[in-house]
Motif scaffolding. Structure first.
Motif, PDB file in Angstrom:
ATOM      1  N   THR A  68      49.212  95.648 146.903  1.00  0.00           N
ATOM      2  CA  THR A  68      48.698  94.556 147.944  1.00  0.00           C
ATOM      3  C   THR A  68      48.697  93.238 147.339  1.00  0.00           C
ATOM      4  O   THR A  68      48.530  92.421 148.228  1.00  0.00           O
ATOM      5  N   PHE A  69      49.044  93.003 146.227  1.00  0.00           N
ATOM      6  CA  PHE A  69      49.051  91.630 145.565  1.00  0.00           C
ATOM      7  C   PHE A  69      50.188  91.098 145.618  1.00  0.00           C
ATOM      8  O   PHE A  69      51.174  91.648 145.495  1.00  0.00           O
ATOM      9  N   ASP A  70      50.473  89.921 146.012  1.00  0.00           N
ATOM     10  CA  ASP A  70      51.825  89.316 145.979  1.00  0.00           C
ATOM     11  C   ASP A  70      52.605  89.384 144.561  1.00  0.00           C
ATOM     12  O   ASP A  70      51.952  89.189 143.331  1.00  0.00           O
ATOM     13  N   VAL A  71      53.965  89.511 144.743  1.00  0.00           N
ATOM     14  CA  VAL A  71      54.744  89.709 143.407  1.00  0.00           C
ATOM     15  C   VAL A  71      54.584  88.664 142.460  1.00  0.00           C
ATOM     16  O   VAL A  71      54.495  88.915 141.331  1.00  0.00           O
ATOM     17  N   ALA A  72      54.616  87.371 143.066  1.00  0.00           N
ATOM     18  CA  ALA A  72      54.680  86.061 142.014  1.00  0.00           C
ATOM     19  C   ALA A  72      53.256  86.062 141.572  1.00  0.00           C
ATOM     20  O   ALA A  72      53.065  85.674 140.465  1.00  0.00           O
ATOM     21  N   GLU A  73      52.340  86.218 142.370  1.00  0.00           N
ATOM     22  CA  GLU A  73      51.001  86.205 141.962  1.00  0.00           C
ATOM     23  C   GLU A  73      50.624  87.173 140.627  1.00  0.00           C
ATOM     24  O   GLU A  73      50.052  87.101 139.589  1.00  0.00           O
ATOM     25  N   ARG A  74      51.214  88.371 140.982  1.00  0.00           N
ATOM     26  CA  ARG A  74      51.245  89.564 139.955  1.00  0.00           C
ATOM     27  C   ARG A  74      51.784  89.096 138.465  1.00  0.00           C
ATOM     28  O   ARG A  74      51.291  89.227 137.360  1.00  0.00           O
ATOM     29  N   ARG A  75      53.002  88.350 138.536  1.00  0.00           N
ATOM     30  CA  ARG A  75      53.738  87.990 137.414  1.00  0.00           C
ATOM     31  C   ARG A  75      52.978  86.680 136.722  1.00  0.00           C
ATOM     32  O   ARG A  75      52.646  86.733 135.672  1.00  0.00           O
ATOM     33  N   THR A  76      52.366  85.575 137.808  1.00  0.00           N
ATOM     34  CA  THR A  76      51.513  84.704 137.201  1.00  0.00           C
ATOM     35  C   THR A  76      50.398  85.200 136.384  1.00  0.00           C
ATOM     36  O   THR A  76      49.989  84.503 135.214  1.00  0.00           O
ATOM     37  N   CYS A  77      49.495  86.102 137.052  1.00  0.00           N
ATOM     38  CA  CYS A  77      48.261  86.540 136.376  1.00  0.00           C
ATOM     39  C   CYS A  77      48.544  87.560 135.248  1.00  0.00           C
ATOM     40  O   CYS A  77      47.725  87.371 134.320  1.00  0.00           O
ATOM     41  N   ALA A  78      49.860  88.068 135.198  1.00  0.00           N
ATOM     42  CA  ALA A  78      50.165  88.865 133.932  1.00  0.00           C
ATOM     43  C   ALA A  78      50.302  87.945 132.769  1.00  0.00           C
ATOM     44  O   ALA A  78      49.813  88.379 131.474  1.00  0.00           O
ATOM     45  N   VAL A  79      50.824  86.977 132.854  1.00  0.00           N
ATOM     46  CA  VAL A  79      51.028  85.837 131.618  1.00  0.00           C
ATOM     47  C   VAL A  79      49.779  85.198 131.563  1.00  0.00           C
ATOM     48  O   VAL A  79      49.388  85.144 130.293  1.00  0.00           O
ATOM     49  N   GLU A  80      48.892  84.855 132.557  1.00  0.00           N
ATOM     50  CA  GLU A  80      47.618  84.046 132.343  1.00  0.00           C
ATOM     51  C   GLU A  80      46.583  85.087 131.661  1.00  0.00           C
ATOM     52  O   GLU A  80      45.887  84.601 130.822  1.00  0.00           O
ATOM     53  N   SER A  81      46.593  86.366 131.838  1.00  0.00           N
ATOM     54  CA  SER A  81      45.513  87.283 131.447  1.00  0.00           C
ATOM     55  C   SER A  81      45.836  87.500 129.974  1.00  0.00           C
ATOM     56  O   SER A  81      45.063  88.050 129.165  1.00  0.00           O
ATOM     57  N   GLN A  82      46.861  87.016 129.300  1.00  0.00           N
ATOM     58  CA  GLN A  82      47.152  87.332 127.949  1.00  0.00           C
ATOM     59  C   GLN A  82      46.699  85.969 127.202  1.00  0.00           C
ATOM     60  O   GLN A  82      47.038  85.894 125.998  1.00  0.00           O
ATOM     61  N   ILE A  83      46.479  84.713 127.905  1.00  0.00           N
ATOM     62  CA  ILE A  83      46.200  83.871 127.101  1.00  0.00           C
ATOM     63  C   ILE A  83      44.782  83.644 126.278  1.00  0.00           C
ATOM     64  O   ILE A  83      43.765  84.144 127.033  1.00  0.00           O
ATOM     65  N   GLY A  84      44.916  83.410 125.180  1.00  0.00           N
ATOM     66  CA  GLY A  84      43.631  83.343 124.152  1.00  0.00           C
ATOM     67  C   GLY A  84      43.362  84.752 123.576  1.00  0.00           C
ATOM     68  O   GLY A  84      42.340  84.867 123.122  1.00  0.00           O
ATOM     69  N   GLY A  85      44.348  85.636 123.415  1.00  0.00           N
ATOM     70  CA  GLY A  85      44.097  86.881 122.625  1.00  0.00           C
ATOM     71  C   GLY A  85      44.580  87.954 123.238  1.00  0.00           C
ATOM     72  O   GLY A  85      45.577  87.989 124.130  1.00  0.00           O
ATOM     73  N   ALA A  86      43.994  89.244 123.291  1.00  0.00           N
ATOM     74  CA  ALA A  86      44.317  90.401 123.835  1.00  0.00           C
ATOM     75  C   ALA A  86      44.219  90.216 125.320  1.00  0.00           C
ATOM     76  O   ALA A  86      43.451  89.778 125.903  1.00  0.00           O
ATOM     77  N   PRO A  87      45.441  90.743 126.063  1.00  0.00           N
ATOM     78  CA  PRO A  87      45.427  90.759 127.366  1.00  0.00           C
ATOM     79  C   PRO A  87      44.070  91.345 128.083  1.00  0.00           C
ATOM     80  O   PRO A  87      43.876  92.556 127.464  1.00  0.00           O
ATOM     81  N   SER A  88      43.726  91.059 129.077  1.00  0.00           N
ATOM     82  CA  SER A  88      42.558  91.935 129.759  1.00  0.00           C
ATOM     83  C   SER A  88      42.892  92.275 131.053  1.00  0.00           C
ATOM     84  O   SER A  88      43.488  91.407 131.997  1.00  0.00           O
ATOM     85  N   TYR A  89      42.505  93.330 131.607  1.00  0.00           N
ATOM     86  CA  TYR A  89      42.608  93.728 132.847  1.00  0.00           C
ATOM     87  C   TYR A  89      41.481  93.012 133.791  1.00  0.00           C
ATOM     88  O   TYR A  89      41.972  92.898 134.997  1.00  0.00           O
ATOM     89  N   VAL A  90      40.416  92.819 133.149  1.00  0.00           N
ATOM     90  CA  VAL A  90      39.188  91.981 134.022  1.00  0.00           C
ATOM     91  C   VAL A  90      39.805  90.768 134.281  1.00  0.00           C
ATOM     92  O   VAL A  90      39.651  90.262 135.589  1.00  0.00           O
ATOM     93  N   ALA A  91      40.527  90.069 133.506  1.00  0.00           N
ATOM     94  CA  ALA A  91      40.878  88.837 133.840  1.00  0.00           C
ATOM     95  C   ALA A  91      42.083  88.865 134.747  1.00  0.00           C
ATOM     96  O   ALA A  91      42.306  87.993 135.567  1.00  0.00           O
ATOM     97  N   MET A  92      43.077  89.861 134.394  1.00  0.00           N
ATOM     98  CA  MET A  92      44.059  89.882 135.544  1.00  0.00           C
ATOM     99  C   MET A  92      43.634  90.273 137.111  1.00  0.00           C
ATOM    100  O   MET A  92      44.175  89.499 137.776  1.00  0.00           O
ATOM    101  N   LEU A  93      42.699  91.111 137.166  1.00  0.00           N
ATOM    102  CA  LEU A  93      41.994  91.308 138.321  1.00  0.00           C
ATOM    103  C   LEU A  93      41.584  90.236 138.937  1.00  0.00           C
ATOM    104  O   LEU A  93      41.458  89.818 140.305  1.00  0.00           O
ATOM    105  N   THR A  94      40.873  89.477 138.232  1.00  0.00           N
ATOM    106  CA  THR A  94      39.986  88.226 138.691  1.00  0.00           C
ATOM    107  C   THR A  94      40.950  87.139 139.108  1.00  0.00           C
ATOM    108  O   THR A  94      41.001  86.820 140.310  1.00  0.00           O
ATOM    109  N   CYS A  95      42.145  87.047 138.327  1.00  0.00           N
ATOM    110  CA  CYS A  95      43.168  85.910 138.839  1.00  0.00           C
ATOM    111  C   CYS A  95      43.681  86.502 140.272  1.00  0.00           C
ATOM    112  O   CYS A  95      44.070  85.762 140.859  1.00  0.00           O
ATOM    113  N   LEU A  96      44.079  87.794 140.278  1.00  0.00           N
ATOM    114  CA  LEU A  96      44.753  88.279 141.649  1.00  0.00           C
ATOM    115  C   LEU A  96      43.646  88.092 142.686  1.00  0.00           C
ATOM    116  O   LEU A  96      44.381  87.927 143.870  1.00  0.00           O
TER     117      LEU A  96
END
Length: 117
Positions: free
Chosen positions: A74-102
């Motif tokens: 249901t999430f836009d493909v470009a948003e998924r890519r952007t949020c996948a990269v952003e969720s990894q900023i500052g250490g270990a990538p986070s599902y919570v950060a990715m979900l919030t971003c999306l």
């Protein structure tokens, strides 16, 4: 014969409660190491509060991953890519950060909650 297989697969899908679709959608969700995400809470100490914080972190990350698997398409493909990269900023990538971003990217979360603070 083809109709038989389609109806069999659809029937099996209904019987299993959507697990075939969920596993197909899960293939696009990035795989993160939840224990690495929650490592700071784990290293914090051995008190009951520290252990509860670690368990809470694991639970939050697992719940966010399940939500991502369920809603991935249901999430836009470009948003998924952007949020996948952003969720990894500052250490270990986070599902919570990715979900919030999306959710923020798709306006699924209120940016300005209504009502008094």
């Amino acid at each position: 014969m083809r109709r038989f297989w389609i109806s069999t697969v659809l029937g099996l899908e209904l019987l299993l409660g959507g697990t075939l679709t969920a596993s197909a959608r899960a293939s696009g969700v990035p795989v993160f190491n939840i224990r690495a995400i929650c490592a700071p809470e784990h290293r914090a100490g051995s008190s009951a509060v520290d252990r509860a914080s670690y368990r809470g972190c694991l639970s939050d990350e697992a719940a966010a991953r399940r939500t991502l698997i369920r809603r991935w398409a249901t999430f836009d493909v470009a948003e998924r890519r952007t949020c996948a990269v952003e969720s990894q900023i500052g250490g270990a990538p986070s599902y919570v950060a990715m979900l919030t971003c999306l959710q923020l990217g798709s306006d699924a979360l209120p940016v300005n909650p209504s009502g008094p603070p």
